[in-house]
Design an enzyme around this catalytic site. Structure first.
Site, PDB file in Angstrom:
ATOM      1  N   LYS A  36      17.712 -11.732 -11.679  1.00  0.00           N
ATOM      2  CA  LYS A  36      18.626 -11.572 -10.540  1.00  0.00           C
ATOM      3  C   LYS A  36      18.794 -12.882  -9.761  1.00  0.00           C
ATOM      4  CE  LYS A  36      18.890  -9.012  -6.173  1.00  0.00           C
ATOM      5  NZ  LYS A  36      18.181  -8.130  -5.247  1.00  0.00           N
ATOM      6  N   LEU A  37      17.867 -13.812  -9.988  1.00  0.00           N
ATOM      7  CA  LEU A  37      17.810 -15.064  -9.221  1.00  0.00           C
ATOM      8  C   LEU A  37      17.630 -14.779  -7.730  1.00  0.00           C
ATOM      9  CD1 LEU A  37      20.484 -17.278 -11.045  1.00  0.00           C
ATOM     10  CD2 LEU A  37      18.025 -17.090 -11.485  1.00  0.00           C
ATOM     11  N   THR A  38      16.520 -14.174  -7.413  1.00  0.00           N
ATOM     12  CA  THR A  38      16.137 -14.014  -6.002  1.00  0.00           C
ATOM     13  C   THR A  38      15.658 -15.387  -5.525  1.00  0.00           C
ATOM     14  OG1 THR A  38      13.811 -13.577  -6.472  1.00  0.00           O
ATOM     15  CG2 THR A  38      15.312 -11.668  -6.487  1.00  0.00           C
ATOM     16  N   THR A 132      -0.638  -7.086 -13.171  1.00  0.00           N
ATOM     17  CA  THR A 132      -1.609  -7.910 -12.443  1.00  0.00           C
ATOM     18  C   THR A 132      -2.968  -7.218 -12.327  1.00  0.00           C
ATOM     19  OG1 THR A 132      -2.103  -8.670 -10.193  1.00  0.00           O
ATOM     20  CG2 THR A 132      -0.526  -6.909 -10.355  1.00  0.00           C
ATOM     21  N   ASP A 133      -4.007  -8.014 -12.132  1.00  0.00           N
ATOM     22  CA  ASP A 133      -5.343  -7.442 -11.896  1.00  0.00           C
ATOM     23  C   ASP A 133      -5.421  -6.763 -10.527  1.00  0.00           C
ATOM     24  OD1 ASP A 133      -5.263  -9.740 -10.320  1.00  0.00           O
ATOM     25  OD2 ASP A 133      -7.203 -10.519 -10.983  1.00  0.00           O
ATOM     26  N   GLU A 134      -4.431  -7.033  -9.653  1.00  0.00           N
ATOM     27  CA  GLU A 134      -4.500  -6.494  -8.293  1.00  0.00           C
ATOM     28  C   GLU A 134      -4.381  -4.969  -8.262  1.00  0.00           C
ATOM     29  OE1 GLU A 134      -2.422  -8.888  -5.355  1.00  0.00           O
ATOM     30  OE2 GLU A 134      -2.590 -10.642  -6.638  1.00  0.00           O
ATOM     31  N   TYR A 157       2.356  -4.649  -2.538  1.00  0.00           N
ATOM     32  CA  TYR A 157       2.647  -5.296  -3.832  1.00  0.00           C
ATOM     33  C   TYR A 157       1.855  -4.628  -4.953  1.00  0.00           C
ATOM     34  CZ  TYR A 157       1.974  -8.623  -7.683  1.00  0.00           C
ATOM     35  OH  TYR A 157       1.869  -9.194  -8.942  1.00  0.00           O
ATOM     36  N   LYS A 161       3.051  -2.411  -8.267  1.00  0.00           N
ATOM     37  CA  LYS A 161       2.747  -2.770  -9.660  1.00  0.00           C
ATOM     38  C   LYS A 161       1.950  -1.645 -10.338  1.00  0.00           C
ATOM     39  CE  LYS A 161       3.487  -6.102 -11.646  1.00  0.00           C
ATOM     40  NZ  LYS A 161       4.652  -6.575 -12.449  1.00  0.00           N
ATOM     41  N   LEU A 197      -0.791 -19.790  -2.890  1.00  0.00           N
ATOM     42  CA  LEU A 197      -1.820 -20.682  -2.353  1.00  0.00           C
ATOM     43  C   LEU A 197      -1.753 -22.129  -2.875  1.00  0.00           C
ATOM     44  CD1 LEU A 197      -4.442 -20.875  -0.568  1.00  0.00           C
ATOM     45  CD2 LEU A 197      -5.693 -20.499  -2.669  1.00  0.00           C
ATOM     46  N   ASP A 287      -6.330 -13.552   9.511  1.00  0.00           N
ATOM     47  CA  ASP A 287      -6.451 -13.065   8.130  1.00  0.00           C
ATOM     48  C   ASP A 287      -5.263 -12.188   7.740  1.00  0.00           C
ATOM     49  OD1 ASP A 287      -7.622 -12.886   5.687  1.00  0.00           O
ATOM     50  OD2 ASP A 287      -9.421 -11.820   6.358  1.00  0.00           O
ATOM     51  N   ARG A 288      -4.998 -12.122   6.442  1.00  0.00           N
ATOM     52  CA  ARG A 288      -4.003 -11.202   5.896  1.00  0.00           C
ATOM     53  C   ARG A 288      -4.502  -9.777   6.112  1.00  0.00           C
ATOM     54  NH1 ARG A 288      -3.118 -11.980  -0.430  1.00  0.00           N
ATOM     55  NH2 ARG A 288      -1.533 -13.468   0.174  1.00  0.00           N
ATOM     56  N   PRO A 289      -3.673  -8.838   6.622  1.00  0.00           N
ATOM     57  CA  PRO A 289      -4.141  -7.454   6.789  1.00  0.00           C
ATOM     58  C   PRO A 289      -4.537  -6.856   5.430  1.00  0.00           C
ATOM     59  CG  PRO A 289      -1.910  -7.745   7.686  1.00  0.00           C
ATOM     60  CD  PRO A 289      -2.267  -9.021   6.985  1.00  0.00           C
TER      61      PRO A 289
HETATM   62  P1  NAD Z   1       7.969 -14.901  -9.431  1.00  0.00           P
HETATM   63  O1  NAD Z   1       8.126 -14.293  -8.095  1.00  0.00           O
HETATM   64  O2  NAD Z   1       7.770 -16.383  -9.550  1.00  0.00           O
HETATM   65  O3  NAD Z   1       9.239 -14.549 -10.332  1.00  0.00           O
HETATM   66  C1  NAD Z   1       9.822 -13.279 -10.368  1.00  0.00           C
HETATM   67  C2  NAD Z   1      11.174 -13.394 -11.044  1.00  0.00           C
HETATM   68  O4  NAD Z   1      11.749 -12.071 -11.063  1.00  0.00           O
HETATM   69  C3  NAD Z   1      12.158 -14.304 -10.316  1.00  0.00           C
HETATM   70  O5  NAD Z   1      12.821 -15.141 -11.230  1.00  0.00           O
HETATM   71  C4  NAD Z   1      13.130 -13.319  -9.661  1.00  0.00           C
HETATM   72  O6  NAD Z   1      14.438 -13.863  -9.514  1.00  0.00           O
HETATM   73  C5  NAD Z   1      13.105 -12.164 -10.650  1.00  0.00           C
HETATM   74  N1  NAD Z   1      13.502 -10.889 -10.013  1.00  0.00           N
HETATM   75  C6  NAD Z   1      13.037 -10.384  -8.840  1.00  0.00           C
HETATM   76  N2  NAD Z   1      13.676  -9.221  -8.571  1.00  0.00           N
HETATM   77  C7  NAD Z   1      14.534  -8.991  -9.605  1.00  0.00           C
HETATM   78  C8  NAD Z   1      15.456  -7.944  -9.910  1.00  0.00           C
HETATM   79  N3  NAD Z   1      15.639  -6.914  -9.081  1.00  0.00           N
HETATM   80  N4  NAD Z   1      16.149  -8.026 -11.069  1.00  0.00           N
HETATM   81  C9  NAD Z   1      15.978  -9.068 -11.912  1.00  0.00           C
HETATM   82  N5  NAD Z   1      15.150 -10.102 -11.661  1.00  0.00           N
HETATM   83  C10 NAD Z   1      14.419 -10.054 -10.522  1.00  0.00           C
HETATM   84  O7  NAD Z   1       6.782 -14.106 -10.111  1.00  0.00           O
HETATM   85  P2  NAD Z   1       5.660 -14.588 -11.117  1.00  0.00           P
HETATM   86  O8  NAD Z   1       4.517 -15.099 -10.350  1.00  0.00           O
HETATM   87  O9  NAD Z   1       6.273 -15.416 -12.179  1.00  0.00           O
HETATM   88  O10 NAD Z   1       5.219 -13.187 -11.751  1.00  0.00           O
HETATM   89  C11 NAD Z   1       5.879 -12.647 -12.872  1.00  0.00           C
HETATM   90  C12 NAD Z   1       5.239 -11.334 -13.253  1.00  0.00           C
HETATM   91  O11 NAD Z   1       3.866 -11.530 -13.542  1.00  0.00           O
HETATM   92  C13 NAD Z   1       5.306 -10.283 -12.148  1.00  0.00           C
HETATM   93  O12 NAD Z   1       5.557  -9.036 -12.743  1.00  0.00           O
HETATM   94  C14 NAD Z   1       3.918 -10.329 -11.529  1.00  0.00           C
HETATM   95  O13 NAD Z   1       3.569  -9.070 -10.984  1.00  0.00           O
HETATM   96  C15 NAD Z   1       3.069 -10.680 -12.729  1.00  0.00           C
HETATM   97  N6  NAD Z   1       1.821 -11.408 -12.433  1.00  0.00           N
HETATM   98  C16 NAD Z   1       1.837 -12.525 -11.658  1.00  0.00           C
HETATM   99  C17 NAD Z   1       0.653 -13.224 -11.430  1.00  0.00           C
HETATM  100  C18 NAD Z   1       0.629 -14.493 -10.612  1.00  0.00           C
HETATM  101  O14 NAD Z   1      -0.447 -15.017 -10.325  1.00  0.00           O
HETATM  102  N7  NAD Z   1       1.757 -15.063 -10.231  1.00  0.00           N
HETATM  103  C19 NAD Z   1      -0.537 -12.754 -11.977  1.00  0.00           C
HETATM  104  C20 NAD Z   1      -0.516 -11.598 -12.770  1.00  0.00           C
HETATM  105  C21 NAD Z   1       0.681 -10.943 -12.991  1.00  0.00           C
HETATM  106  P1  TYD Z   2      -1.777 -15.863  -3.125  1.00  0.00           P
HETATM  107  O1  TYD Z   2      -1.475 -17.154  -3.816  1.00  0.00           O
HETATM  108  O2  TYD Z   2      -0.788 -15.308  -2.160  1.00  0.00           O
HETATM  109  O3  TYD Z   2      -2.131 -14.800  -4.262  1.00  0.00           O
HETATM  110  P2  TYD Z   2      -2.755 -13.298  -4.144  1.00  0.00           P
HETATM  111  O4  TYD Z   2      -2.752 -12.874  -2.728  1.00  0.00           O
HETATM  112  O5  TYD Z   2      -1.810 -12.503  -4.963  1.00  0.00           O
HETATM  113  O6  TYD Z   2      -4.113 -13.397  -4.731  1.00  0.00           O
HETATM  114  O7  TYD Z   2      -3.131 -16.033  -2.330  1.00  0.00           O
HETATM  115  C1  TYD Z   2      -4.331 -16.422  -2.981  1.00  0.00           C
HETATM  116  C2  TYD Z   2      -5.459 -16.373  -1.973  1.00  0.00           C
HETATM  117  O8  TYD Z   2      -5.246 -17.390  -0.992  1.00  0.00           O
HETATM  118  C3  TYD Z   2      -5.527 -15.080  -1.194  1.00  0.00           C
HETATM  119  O9  TYD Z   2      -6.890 -14.753  -0.954  1.00  0.00           O
HETATM  120  C4  TYD Z   2      -4.832 -15.388   0.121  1.00  0.00           C
HETATM  121  C5  TYD Z   2      -5.144 -16.849   0.324  1.00  0.00           C
HETATM  122  N1  TYD Z   2      -4.115 -17.642   1.020  1.00  0.00           N
HETATM  123  C6  TYD Z   2      -4.460 -18.453   2.109  1.00  0.00           C
HETATM  124  O10 TYD Z   2      -5.618 -18.501   2.533  1.00  0.00           O
HETATM  125  N2  TYD Z   2      -3.487 -19.209   2.697  1.00  0.00           N
HETATM  126  C7  TYD Z   2      -2.190 -19.191   2.261  1.00  0.00           C
HETATM  127  O11 TYD Z   2      -1.334 -19.889   2.853  1.00  0.00           O
HETATM  128  C8  TYD Z   2      -1.853 -18.361   1.133  1.00  0.00           C
HETATM  129  C9  TYD Z   2      -0.453 -18.294   0.624  1.00  0.00           C
HETATM  130  C10 TYD Z   2      -2.852 -17.619   0.539  1.00  0.00           C
END
Ligand code: NAD
Ligand code: TYD
Length: 352
Positions: A36-38, A132-134, A157, A161, A197, A287-289
């Protein structure tokens, strides 16, 4: 072309590495990137491969049911690698609705379209859901998530997922749709949007801006280099068992504050700054809630059954990542402008 594969979210961080890997490693596959290119999607991430004959981009919103059905009718996909998602925990706390729409409704739209298109002719077909592991929630000081850990998502989030994972499994159980799910730990590397981060800290250190560490910085994440995640997805797509789940992780746990300090040291060296100068930018913020304390992935199933292992050490991966951000200033400037600036003010200035 031997296979036509739909990659959703291919313009995002992980998706772009997956698309590049598949386009280059599998020249006999046609890779259709639907995104979608968000704010997080950036076609610049794929500039090097956009002219390859086995690559096509389709601007598509997966929430738009008709658009998804039309896409399946147009290409008759053999497989789907589903990465499109809203992916940032802080944004999900601020406005959960988009997470429900894209991560849950969007996933169900894709499942329905695959089911209709494959019409019970499932041989050679695969719906691969990237998660994700989350979804497993949070850990105390000990233990790791295995594939059998019960789901216990804590943030909007991770709840979205987890919900999408449940739907994917339900389609396997109910309709026999051939699916695989993988759950990966935190990724880092080139092209990650600087709201997460590591790129946020790199960008702020570079610009001498405060480094906002949430709480006391005691939270722990398990980091994996993004190309190792893409390699795992490639392996699982081709060798994984239908209906199976695979955890992916690098056995690489870091306390946030230690990681931020390490980045400061690397950046001081790269930027020729006096040792210790970037650390002074560290600012502890509210802190993040509901902040998950610790993630840790047990990836022994993937390692033992499919022979995967990460190839990039954290030292090497961080060096590569920092170098990439320092070399790609135009990419960084482009994404940091506009939308991101507004977002930054909203999320960080209010934390103070
Ligand atoms: P990102 O936010 O960088 O990219 C998401 C992409 O999805 C973007 O290109 C966005 O334009 C597209 N998108 C969003 N809404 C859309 C919609 N409605 N229709 C079509 N496209 C849409 O995310 P990322 O970090 O690359 O993560 C990719 C996947 O991997 C996700 O499903 C995420 O849950 C999973 N994941 C991410 C991590 C991480 O550390 N980043 C770890 C484990 C799993
Ligand atoms: P993040 O990269 O948002 O990934 P996730 O929350 O999905 O694990 O954050 C990684 C960790 O870093 C998380 O414990 C929150 C913390 N964090 C900060 O302390 N400062 C920041 O500015 C951000 C974005 C994250």
């Amino acid at each position: 072309m031997k296979k036509t594969i739909l990659v959703t979210g291919g313009a995002g961080f992980i998706g772009s590495h997956v698309v590049r890997r598949f386009v280059i490693k599998h020249p006999d596959y046609l890779i259709v990137n639907a995104d979608k290119l968000t704010y997080a999607g950036n076609l610049e991430n794929l500039a090097d491969i956009e002219k390859f004959p086995n690559y096509i981009f389709e601007k598509t919103d997966i929430v738009d049911k008709k658009a998804v059905v039309d896409l399946f009718n147009k290409y008759q996909f053999d497989g789907v690698i589903h990465l499109a998602a809203e992916s940032h925990v802080d944004r999900s706390i601020d406005s959960p609705d988009d997470f429900v729409m894209t991560n849950v409704v969007g996933t169900v739209n894709l499942l329905n379209a695959a089911l209709a298109s494959w019409n019970s002719h499932f041989a050679g077909k695969l719906f691969y859901h990237v998660s994700t592991d989350e979804v497993y929630g949070t850990l105390g000081k000990k233990g790791s998530f295995t594939e059998k850990t019960p789901y216990d998502p804590k943030s909007p989030y991770s709840a979205s997922k987890a919900s999408s994972d449940h739907f994917v499994r339900a389609y396997f159980n109910t309709y026999k749709l051939p699916i695989i799910i993988s759950n990966c730990s935190n990724n880092y590397g080139p092209n990650q949007f600087p709201e997460k981060l590591i790129p946020l800290m790199i960008n702020n250190i570079k610009n001498n801006k405060p480094l906002p560490v949430y709480g006391k910085g005691e939270n722990i994440r398990d980091w994996l280099y993004v190309e190792d995640h893409a390699a795992a997805i490639d392996l699982i797509y081709h060798k994984g068992g239908i209906g199976e789940t695979y955890n992916i992780g690098g056995n690489n746990e870091w306390k946030n504050i230690d990681l931020v300090r390490l980045l400061c040291r690397i950046m001081d060296r790269k930027l020729g700054r006096k040792e210790g100068s970037s650390e002074k930018l560290i600012t502890f913020v509210k802190d993040r809630p509901g902040h998950d304390f610790r993630y840790s992935i047990d990836s022994s199933k993937l390692r033992n059954e499919l022979g995967w292992q990460p190839s990039v050490s954290f030292e090497e991966g961080l060096e590569k990542t920092v170098d990439w951000y320092l070399e790609n200033t135009r990419w960084l400037e482009n994404v940091v402008s506009g939308e991101y600036e507004k977002y930054y003010e909203k999320m960080y200035l209010k934390r103070g």
